[in-house]
Design an enzyme around this catalytic site. Structure first.
Site, mmCIF file in Angstrom:
data_model
loop_
_atom_site.group_PDB
_atom_site.id
_atom_site.type_symbol
_atom_site.label_atom_id
_atom_site.label_comp_id
_atom_site.label_asym_id
_atom_site.label_seq_id
_atom_site.Cartn_x
_atom_site.Cartn_y
_atom_site.Cartn_z
ATOM 1 N N LYS A 25 -7.089 -0.231 4.818
ATOM 2 C CA LYS A 25 -7.056 -1.667 5.140
ATOM 3 C C LYS A 25 -6.466 -1.969 6.516
ATOM 4 O O LYS A 25 -6.912 -2.894 7.196
ATOM 5 C CB LYS A 25 -6.269 -2.435 4.076
ATOM 6 C CG LYS A 25 -7.067 -2.706 2.827
ATOM 7 C CD LYS A 25 -6.271 -3.596 1.892
ATOM 8 C CE LYS A 25 -7.107 -3.910 0.663
ATOM 9 N NZ LYS A 25 -6.395 -4.794 -0.262
ATOM 10 N N ASN A 70 -9.950 -6.452 4.197
ATOM 11 C CA ASN A 70 -10.481 -5.884 2.949
ATOM 12 C C ASN A 70 -11.991 -6.090 2.849
ATOM 13 O O ASN A 70 -12.609 -5.644 1.897
ATOM 14 C CB ASN A 70 -9.789 -6.483 1.713
ATOM 15 C CG ASN A 70 -10.283 -7.890 1.426
ATOM 16 O OD1 ASN A 70 -10.697 -8.603 2.337
ATOM 17 N ND2 ASN A 70 -10.246 -8.291 0.174
ATOM 18 N N ASP A 110 -8.332 -11.100 0.663
ATOM 19 C CA ASP A 110 -7.117 -11.074 -0.168
ATOM 20 C C ASP A 110 -6.307 -12.354 0.078
ATOM 21 O O ASP A 110 -5.636 -12.858 -0.827
ATOM 22 C CB ASP A 110 -6.237 -9.859 0.175
ATOM 23 C CG ASP A 110 -6.773 -8.566 -0.420
ATOM 24 O OD1 ASP A 110 -7.561 -8.629 -1.389
ATOM 25 O OD2 ASP A 110 -6.412 -7.490 0.090
ATOM 26 N N GLY A 132 2.986 -3.348 2.298
ATOM 27 C CA GLY A 132 1.688 -2.768 2.632
ATOM 28 C C GLY A 132 0.661 -3.848 2.935
ATOM 29 O O GLY A 132 1.024 -5.002 3.238
HETATM 30 P P1 NAP Z 1 -0.188 -0.091 0.079
HETATM 31 O O1 NAP Z 1 -0.582 -0.605 1.413
HETATM 32 O O2 NAP Z 1 -0.387 1.351 -0.247
HETATM 33 O O3 NAP Z 1 1.366 -0.480 -0.149
HETATM 34 C C1 NAP Z 1 2.038 -0.052 -1.316
HETATM 35 C C2 NAP Z 1 3.385 -0.765 -1.401
HETATM 36 O O4 NAP Z 1 3.954 -0.468 -2.673
HETATM 37 C C3 NAP Z 1 4.409 -0.304 -0.355
HETATM 38 O O5 NAP Z 1 5.194 -1.418 0.006
HETATM 39 C C4 NAP Z 1 5.232 0.741 -1.130
HETATM 40 O O6 NAP Z 1 6.563 0.876 -0.669
HETATM 41 C C5 NAP Z 1 5.272 0.086 -2.498
HETATM 42 N N1 NAP Z 1 5.490 1.008 -3.602
HETATM 43 C C6 NAP Z 1 4.669 1.980 -4.046
HETATM 44 N N2 NAP Z 1 5.197 2.583 -5.128
HETATM 45 C C7 NAP Z 1 6.390 1.971 -5.364
HETATM 46 C C8 NAP Z 1 7.420 2.148 -6.344
HETATM 47 N N3 NAP Z 1 7.310 3.070 -7.302
HETATM 48 N N4 NAP Z 1 8.495 1.321 -6.302
HETATM 49 C C9 NAP Z 1 8.613 0.382 -5.346
HETATM 50 N N5 NAP Z 1 7.667 0.172 -4.387
HETATM 51 C C10 NAP Z 1 6.581 0.962 -4.396
HETATM 52 O O7 NAP Z 1 -0.966 -0.874 -1.080
HETATM 53 P P2 NAP Z 1 -1.486 -2.380 -1.043
HETATM 54 O O8 NAP Z 1 -2.886 -2.419 -0.547
HETATM 55 O O9 NAP Z 1 -0.481 -3.215 -0.355
HETATM 56 O O10 NAP Z 1 -1.533 -2.715 -2.611
HETATM 57 C C11 NAP Z 1 -0.347 -2.899 -3.354
HETATM 58 C C12 NAP Z 1 -0.698 -3.312 -4.781
HETATM 59 O O11 NAP Z 1 -1.373 -4.569 -4.798
HETATM 60 C C13 NAP Z 1 -1.621 -2.319 -5.508
HETATM 61 O O12 NAP Z 1 -1.204 -2.233 -6.856
HETATM 62 C C14 NAP Z 1 -2.976 -3.008 -5.454
HETATM 63 O O13 NAP Z 1 -3.833 -2.638 -6.516
HETATM 64 C C15 NAP Z 1 -2.550 -4.469 -5.580
HETATM 65 N N6 NAP Z 1 -3.546 -5.403 -5.033
HETATM 66 C C16 NAP Z 1 -4.146 -6.252 -5.904
HETATM 67 C C17 NAP Z 1 -5.071 -7.164 -5.434
HETATM 68 C C18 NAP Z 1 -5.711 -8.104 -6.389
HETATM 69 O O14 NAP Z 1 -6.752 -8.658 -6.048
HETATM 70 N N7 NAP Z 1 -5.112 -8.357 -7.547
HETATM 71 C C19 NAP Z 1 -5.413 -7.207 -4.077
HETATM 72 C C20 NAP Z 1 -4.766 -6.324 -3.200
HETATM 73 C C21 NAP Z 1 -3.834 -5.415 -3.700
HETATM 74 P P3 NAP Z 1 6.935 1.923 0.512
HETATM 75 O O15 NAP Z 1 6.603 1.212 1.797
HETATM 76 O O16 NAP Z 1 8.369 2.160 0.320
HETATM 77 O O17 NAP Z 1 6.075 3.140 0.285
#
Ligand code: NAP
Length: 300
Positions: free
Chosen positions: A70, A91, A106, A130
């Site tokens: 992304k 996205n 998003d 993220g």
């Molecule tokens: P990303 O860029 O990979 O970022 C992941 C984030 O989660 C980082 O801030 C990471 O922290 C944190 N993280 C991961 N594991 C963790 C844990 N065990 N405890 C605490 N923090 C943790 O992913 P993203 O694209 O931002 O997506 C994040 C979430 O949002 C995913 O679950 C995704 O499926 C969801 N999402 C949903 C929608 C929807 O339409 N509902 C849309 C977009 C995203 P660090 O920086 O410390 O690694």
């Protein structure tokens, strides 16, 4: 049935096997009788530039982009809309007249999900730093909300806040510790989980330290949609909070992408039903060491 005239879109991510988007979009194409198909396109990080050139060369109408591309895709596109530019993440890509245009649905998907729930936050605590957290912050600024962001890696929260801070935005970073979070939550009206903590298969994890109590009356919006009832939402429900899961945002971001590619409005209900059905049929987690990339769930 895919034929010579079928218009193609897809999902660029690594991995993409568990994505709900093919089911959502293909159901919406079928409901409108459109000769379009949406394909999962697994692309490793180092292959992203080649894949983008390939999209245009193969005549794709566009694509969704998910983890881990992304943010990195932004350096490879020709044009970015305001939402993608400010979030620093995209996205959705639209291929038009030889150009690739980056969008971030998003942002609108999150706003549509809030509107559907009749929720208009004024002060938000966002967990995560993220791509999803960035989109959520941009959306909250559009509502005029103040944002406090906290992340497991504190320096990423600080970098996010610094990059999104401007004369028109109110954003600060807060450490992920009990005292700081209690303070931030005490005058917030919404807590948003934009981390992947709690996402299948690690369903017991919550991003909020156990010692932090949720104030009465707060709304908790968990972007995770697999499972829909995360450990954080279970905890929030017990604390008497209002709970919003990630399904509405998923469906609305998808509907917005669909409209950008096709110029037509899909049925949000058809997409929602297809996503729920697909959630119930996700394949099992790959065995550790099987060589297959782990894919708890991609976010498009
Ligand atoms: P990303 O860029 O990979 O970022 C992941 C984030 O989660 C980082 O801030 C990471 O922290 C944190 N993280 C991961 N594991 C963790 C844990 N065990 N405890 C605490 N923090 C943790 O992913 P993203 O694209 O931002 O997506 C994040 C979430 O949002 C995913 O679950 C995704 O499926 C969801 N999402 C949903 C929608 C929807 O339409 N509902 C849309 C977009 C995203 P660090 O920086 O410390 O690694």
């Amino acid at each position: 049935m895919i034929g010579g005239n079928t218009a193609l879109v897809g999902l660029l991510g690594w991995p993409v096997a568990h994505s709900l988007s093919p089911a959502m979009h293909n159901a919406a194409f079928a409901a409108l009788g459109m000769d379009w198909a949406y394909l999962p396109l697994p692309v490793q990080p180092e292959a992203l530039p080649t894949a983008l050139r390939g999209l245009a060369a193969l005549g794709f109408q566009g694509a969704n982009v998910t983890i881990p591309h992304k943010q990195s895709v932004m350096a490879l596109v020709d044009v970015a809309t305001d939402a993608a530019y400010f979030a620093g993440a995209a996205n959705t890509l639209v291929c038009r007249d030889g150009e690739i245009i980056a969008h971030n649905t998003d942002v609108s998907g999150f706003l549509d999900a809030l509107a559907e729930a009749d929720c208009r936050p004024r002060r938000a605590v966002v967990l995560g730093a993220g791509g999803a957290a960035r989109a959520v912050c941009v959306a909250l600024f559009r509502l005029g909300a103040e944002v406090v962001v906290a992340n497991r890696s504190a320096e990423r929260a600080q970098a996010l806040a610094a990059s999104l801070r401007s004369p028109g935005t109110a954003i600060t970073a807060c450490p992920m510790d009990q005292t700081a979070l209690r303070g931030a939550l005490s005058d917030a009206d919404i807590l948003i989980n934009a981390t992947s903590a709690g996402m299948w298969p690690d369903v017991g994890a919550t991003p909020l330290p156990q010692a932090v109590t949720l104030p009465a009356g707060i709304t908790v919006f968990d972007l995770v949609y697999n499972p829909l009832e995360t450990a954080l939402l279970q905890r929030a429900r017990l604390a008497g909070a209002r709970c919003l899961d990630g399904l509405a945002m998923l469906v609305h971001q998808g509907a917005a992408s669909f409209e950008l590619w096709t110029g037509r409005q899909p049925s949000v209900d058809v997409m929602r039903s297809a996503a729920i059905a697909a959630l119930q049929h996700l394949p099992p987690t790959p065995a550790p060491g099987s060589g297959a990339p782990e894919d708890p769930c991609s976010d498009t």
